[in-house]
Design a protein around this motif. Structure first.
Motif, PDB file in Angstrom:
ATOM      1  N   PHE A  28       1.019  -1.218   0.008  1.00 18.07           N
ATOM      2  CA  PHE A  28       0.043   0.062   0.003  1.00 18.07           C
ATOM      3  C   PHE A  28       0.839   1.267  -0.029  1.00 18.07           C
ATOM      4  O   PHE A  28       1.963   1.313   0.535  1.00 18.07           O
ATOM      5  N   ASP A  29       0.255   2.369  -0.342  1.00 18.49           N
ATOM      6  CA  ASP A  29       1.149   3.581  -0.526  1.00 18.49           C
ATOM      7  C   ASP A  29       0.139   4.686  -0.421  1.00 18.49           C
ATOM      8  O   ASP A  29      -0.861   5.071  -1.198  1.00 18.49           O
ATOM      9  N   TRP A  30       0.227   5.266   0.821  1.00 20.53           N
ATOM     10  CA  TRP A  30      -0.623   6.511   1.370  1.00 20.53           C
ATOM     11  C   TRP A  30      -0.422   7.574   0.319  1.00 20.53           C
ATOM     12  O   TRP A  30      -1.398   8.498   0.004  1.00 20.53           O
ATOM     13  N   GLY A  31       0.538   7.911  -0.792  1.00 16.99           N
ATOM     14  CA  GLY A  31       0.746   9.011  -1.566  1.00 16.99           C
ATOM     15  C   GLY A  31      -0.314   8.654  -2.647  1.00 16.99           C
ATOM     16  O   GLY A  31      -0.848   9.829  -3.075  1.00 16.99           O
ATOM     17  N   LYS A  32      -0.731   7.576  -2.899  1.00 13.38           N
ATOM     18  CA  LYS A  32      -1.810   7.542  -3.974  1.00 13.38           C
ATOM     19  C   LYS A  32      -3.212   7.915  -3.436  1.00 13.38           C
ATOM     20  O   LYS A  32      -4.065   8.352  -4.158  1.00 13.38           O
ATOM     21  N   ALA A  33      -3.426   8.050  -2.226  1.00 13.24           N
ATOM     22  CA  ALA A  33      -4.636   8.604  -1.484  1.00 13.24           C
ATOM     23  C   ALA A  33      -4.465  10.072  -0.762  1.00 13.24           C
ATOM     24  O   ALA A  33      -5.511  10.493  -0.340  1.00 13.24           O
ATOM     25  N   SER A  34      -3.492  10.552  -1.216  1.00 14.55           N
ATOM     26  CA  SER A  34      -2.939  11.686  -0.620  1.00 14.55           C
ATOM     27  C   SER A  34      -4.159  12.953  -0.908  1.00 14.55           C
ATOM     28  O   SER A  34      -4.363  13.552   0.092  1.00 14.55           O
ATOM     29  N   GLU A  35      -4.610  12.912  -2.290  1.00 16.08           N
ATOM     30  CA  GLU A  35      -5.613  14.123  -2.419  1.00 16.08           C
ATOM     31  C   GLU A  35      -6.880  13.759  -1.577  1.00 16.08           C
ATOM     32  O   GLU A  35      -7.187  14.821  -1.026  1.00 16.08           O
ATOM     33  N   ASP A  36      -7.286  12.593  -1.778  1.00 16.48           N
ATOM     34  CA  ASP A  36      -8.490  12.228  -0.985  1.00 16.48           C
ATOM     35  C   ASP A  36      -8.298  12.337   0.615  1.00 16.48           C
ATOM     36  O   ASP A  36      -9.292  12.891   1.460  1.00 16.48           O
ATOM     37  N   TYR A  37      -7.256  11.986   1.085  1.00 14.97           N
ATOM     38  CA  TYR A  37      -6.835  12.175   2.403  1.00 14.97           C
ATOM     39  C   TYR A  37      -6.793  13.547   2.976  1.00 14.97           C
ATOM     40  O   TYR A  37      -7.726  13.712   3.939  1.00 14.97           O
ATOM     41  N   ALA A  38      -6.435  14.352   2.244  1.00 16.56           N
ATOM     42  CA  ALA A  38      -6.448  15.865   2.331  1.00 16.56           C
ATOM     43  C   ALA A  38      -7.778  16.396   2.473  1.00 16.56           C
ATOM     44  O   ALA A  38      -8.207  17.205   3.313  1.00 16.56           O
ATOM     45  N   ARG A  39      -8.766  16.096   1.602  1.00 17.69           N
ATOM     46  CA  ARG A  39     -10.137  16.471   1.511  1.00 17.69           C
ATOM     47  C   ARG A  39     -11.061  15.779   2.437  1.00 17.69           C
ATOM     48  O   ARG A  39     -11.960  16.506   3.068  1.00 17.69           O
ATOM     49  N   PHE A  40     -10.973  14.731   2.745  1.00 19.44           N
ATOM     50  CA  PHE A  40     -11.954  13.953   3.440  1.00 19.44           C
ATOM     51  C   PHE A  40     -11.519  13.435   5.157  1.00 19.44           C
ATOM     52  O   PHE A  40     -12.415  12.541   5.551  1.00 19.44           O
ATOM     53  N   ARG A  41     -10.175  13.351   5.252  1.00 17.36           N
ATOM     54  CA  ARG A  41      -9.727  12.561   6.551  1.00 17.36           C
ATOM     55  C   ARG A  41      -9.748  13.576   7.810  1.00 17.36           C
ATOM     56  O   ARG A  41      -9.052  13.352   8.784  1.00 17.36           O
ATOM     57  N   ASP A  42      -9.984  14.755   7.457  1.00 14.07           N
ATOM     58  CA  ASP A  42      -9.776  15.813   8.596  1.00 14.07           C
ATOM     59  C   ASP A  42     -11.210  15.640   9.457  1.00 14.07           C
ATOM     60  O   ASP A  42     -11.934  16.619   9.110  1.00 14.07           O
ATOM     61  N   ILE A  43     -11.260  14.589   9.946  1.00 19.92           N
ATOM     62  CA  ILE A  43     -12.772  14.616  10.516  1.00 19.92           C
ATOM     63  C   ILE A  43     -12.770  14.459  12.130  1.00 19.92           C
ATOM     64  O   ILE A  43     -13.781  14.314  12.714  1.00 19.92           O
ATOM     65  N   TYR A  44     -11.693  14.773  12.922  1.00 23.25           N
ATOM     66  CA  TYR A  44     -11.585  14.608  14.243  1.00 23.25           C
ATOM     67  C   TYR A  44     -12.501  15.845  14.858  1.00 23.25           C
ATOM     68  O   TYR A  44     -12.147  16.870  14.692  1.00 23.25           O
ATOM     69  N   PRO A  45     -13.431  15.561  15.915  1.00 29.36           N
ATOM     70  CA  PRO A  45     -14.057  16.470  16.319  1.00 29.36           C
ATOM     71  C   PRO A  45     -13.391  17.097  17.428  1.00 29.36           C
ATOM     72  O   PRO A  45     -12.364  16.603  18.037  1.00 29.36           O
ATOM     73  N   PRO A  46     -13.823  18.123  18.131  1.00 29.91           N
ATOM     74  CA  PRO A  46     -13.179  18.804  19.157  1.00 29.91           C
ATOM     75  C   PRO A  46     -12.634  18.209  20.322  1.00 29.91           C
ATOM     76  O   PRO A  46     -11.565  18.303  20.919  1.00 29.91           O
ATOM     77  N   GLU A  47     -13.586  17.347  20.707  1.00 30.60           N
ATOM     78  CA  GLU A  47     -13.546  16.547  21.914  1.00 30.60           C
ATOM     79  C   GLU A  47     -12.157  15.657  21.864  1.00 30.60           C
ATOM     80  O   GLU A  47     -11.561  15.009  22.725  1.00 30.60           O
ATOM     81  N   PHE A  48     -12.013  15.073  20.477  1.00 34.15           N
ATOM     82  CA  PHE A  48     -10.867  14.157  20.401  1.00 34.15           C
ATOM     83  C   PHE A  48      -9.561  15.012  20.756  1.00 34.15           C
ATOM     84  O   PHE A  48      -8.616  14.332  21.376  1.00 34.15           O
ATOM     85  N   TYR A  49      -9.347  16.197  20.210  1.00 28.15           N
ATOM     86  CA  TYR A  49      -8.387  17.016  20.434  1.00 28.15           C
ATOM     87  C   TYR A  49      -7.923  17.405  21.837  1.00 28.15           C
ATOM     88  O   TYR A  49      -6.958  17.538  22.364  1.00 28.15           O
ATOM     89  N   GLN A  50      -9.251  17.835  22.587  1.00 27.40           N
ATOM     90  CA  GLN A  50      -9.547  18.095  23.937  1.00 27.40           C
ATOM     91  C   GLN A  50      -8.592  17.125  24.764  1.00 27.40           C
ATOM     92  O   GLN A  50      -8.184  17.607  25.793  1.00 27.40           O
ATOM     93  N   LYS A  51      -8.818  15.744  24.564  1.00 28.15           N
ATOM     94  CA  LYS A  51      -7.760  14.776  25.264  1.00 28.15           C
ATOM     95  C   LYS A  51      -6.422  15.171  25.529  1.00 28.15           C
ATOM     96  O   LYS A  51      -5.733  15.020  26.442  1.00 28.15           O
ATOM     97  N   LEU A  52      -5.806  15.555  24.555  1.00 25.72           N
ATOM     98  CA  LEU A  52      -4.442  16.054  24.233  1.00 25.72           C
ATOM     99  C   LEU A  52      -4.116  17.258  25.155  1.00 25.72           C
ATOM    100  O   LEU A  52      -3.333  17.108  25.911  1.00 25.72           O
ATOM    101  N   LEU A  53      -4.914  18.243  25.020  1.00 26.77           N
ATOM    102  CA  LEU A  53      -4.709  19.359  25.719  1.00 26.77           C
ATOM    103  C   LEU A  53      -4.945  19.207  27.244  1.00 26.77           C
ATOM    104  O   LEU A  53      -4.488  19.443  28.235  1.00 26.77           O
ATOM    105  N   ASP A  54      -6.008  18.055  27.500  1.00 26.53           N
ATOM    106  CA  ASP A  54      -6.318  17.870  29.088  1.00 26.53           C
ATOM    107  C   ASP A  54      -5.138  17.190  29.416  1.00 26.53           C
ATOM    108  O   ASP A  54      -4.868  17.182  31.054  1.00 26.53           O
ATOM    109  N   ALA A  55      -4.533  16.510  28.694  1.00 31.68           N
ATOM    110  CA  ALA A  55      -3.196  15.688  29.307  1.00 31.68           C
ATOM    111  C   ALA A  55      -1.944  16.831  29.309  1.00 31.68           C
ATOM    112  O   ALA A  55      -0.978  16.033  29.667  1.00 31.68           O
ATOM    113  N   GLY A  56      -1.964  17.994  29.003  1.00 30.83           N
ATOM    114  CA  GLY A  56      -1.112  18.882  28.981  1.00 30.83           C
ATOM    115  C   GLY A  56      -0.155  18.628  27.741  1.00 30.83           C
ATOM    116  O   GLY A  56       1.188  19.035  27.975  1.00 30.83           O
TER     117      GLY A  56
END
Length: 267
Positions: free
Chosen positions: A13-41
């Motif tokens: 497999f080669d992620w480069g083949k999917a990079s354009e779709d990855y850029a368009r469609f895989r930015d899906i994490y909601p705020p509460e996902f990132y908040q876990k990192l911030l809560d951990a410092g």
């Protein structure tokens, strides 16, 4: 092209083949996902943070406003190209490096924290664990994050996954269920586990964005020929027109593990 006997039966497999779709469609994490990192410092203002397997820079781009000084690294030149383009468009100053995680050139005590989202299982941990130990400052943190749909509980996800398997029966990313992130034993010599949790998330999609998300998975866009990927997209959209409304959500689970370096001194 990546080949690993533990992944997809060794099929390349080669992620480069999917990079354009990855850029368009895989930015899906909601705020509460990132908040876990911030809560951990982690990813706090002024911290130097290395994002492993950064892909299109999803994590550092979404947390850029919190003030951390990010560096992203990924093995795929195409993914790094997309990350740089997206950052330029958003006027974000994030350096990116195309390099395997196991070969990163940073000296000792370069980072306050390291993040690894959706990529941890790809690494050679016998090589990576001691390298991270040296690159992270004494008492520094590492966060491992993961997000996956639940095909056994969500009808749309289950139907889409069955179609992926028709096109790529060797894909081993199927059948996900809730479980904590597994930290290989080699890390215990260098890090202590601070926390580990699993939690549910419902992620909103349209037919177009869910189709794009499925195309950008390893089993389709990163593995199949452009012709086969186009065939999948046509059949998948027809399937969604039968079973899904225009707007819907898909049940996912997320897992997060935070580790702290056992290093107490730089000397």
């Amino acid at each position: 092209m990546i080949h690993d006997d533990k992944i997809d039966g060794g099929k390349g497999f080669d992620w480069g083949k999917a990079s354009e779709d990855y850029a368009r469609f895989r930015d899906i994490y909601p705020p509460e996902f990132y908040q876990k990192l911030l809560d951990a410092g982690i990813c706090m203002k002024g911290q130097k943070v290395l994002d492993l397997g950064t892909g299109t820079g999803v994590l550092p781009r979404n947390l850029y406003g919190c003030g951390a000084l990010f560096t992203g690294a990924d093995i795929s030149e195409e993914q790094i190209g997309q990350a740089r383009q997206l950052c330029a468009e958003a006027d974000m100053d994030i350096p990116f490096l195309c390099c395997p995680a196991e070969e990163l050139p940073f000296p000792d005590d370069s980072f306050d924290a390291v993040t690894a989202c959706q990529c941890f299982f790809y690494f050679n941990h016998e090589t990576l664990a001691p390298k991270l130990y040296h690159m992270i400052k004494p008492g520094g943190l590492m966060a491992v994050m993961y997000l996956a749909w639940l095909p056994g509980e969500d009808a749309i996800a289950g139907a889409s996954e069955k179609l992926v398997l028709r096109y790529n029966p060797s894909w081993s990313g199927c059948g996900e269920y809730r479980h904590p992130i597994e930290i290989p034993d080699v890390y215990s010599a260098y890090f202590q586990l601070e926390s580990s949790e699993v939690f549910d998330l419902r992620i909103p999609f349209t037919k177009e964005s869910w189709n794009g998300r499925m195309k950008a998975c390893r089993g389709i866009g990163a593995s199949l020929s452009p012709e086969k990927t186009a065939d999948f997209e046509k059949e998948h959209l027809a399937l969604l027109n039968k079973i899904a409304p225009e707007n819907f959500s898909v049940l996912h689970y997320a897992a997060a593990a935070v580790l702290k370096s056992k290093k107490t001194s730089s000397f």
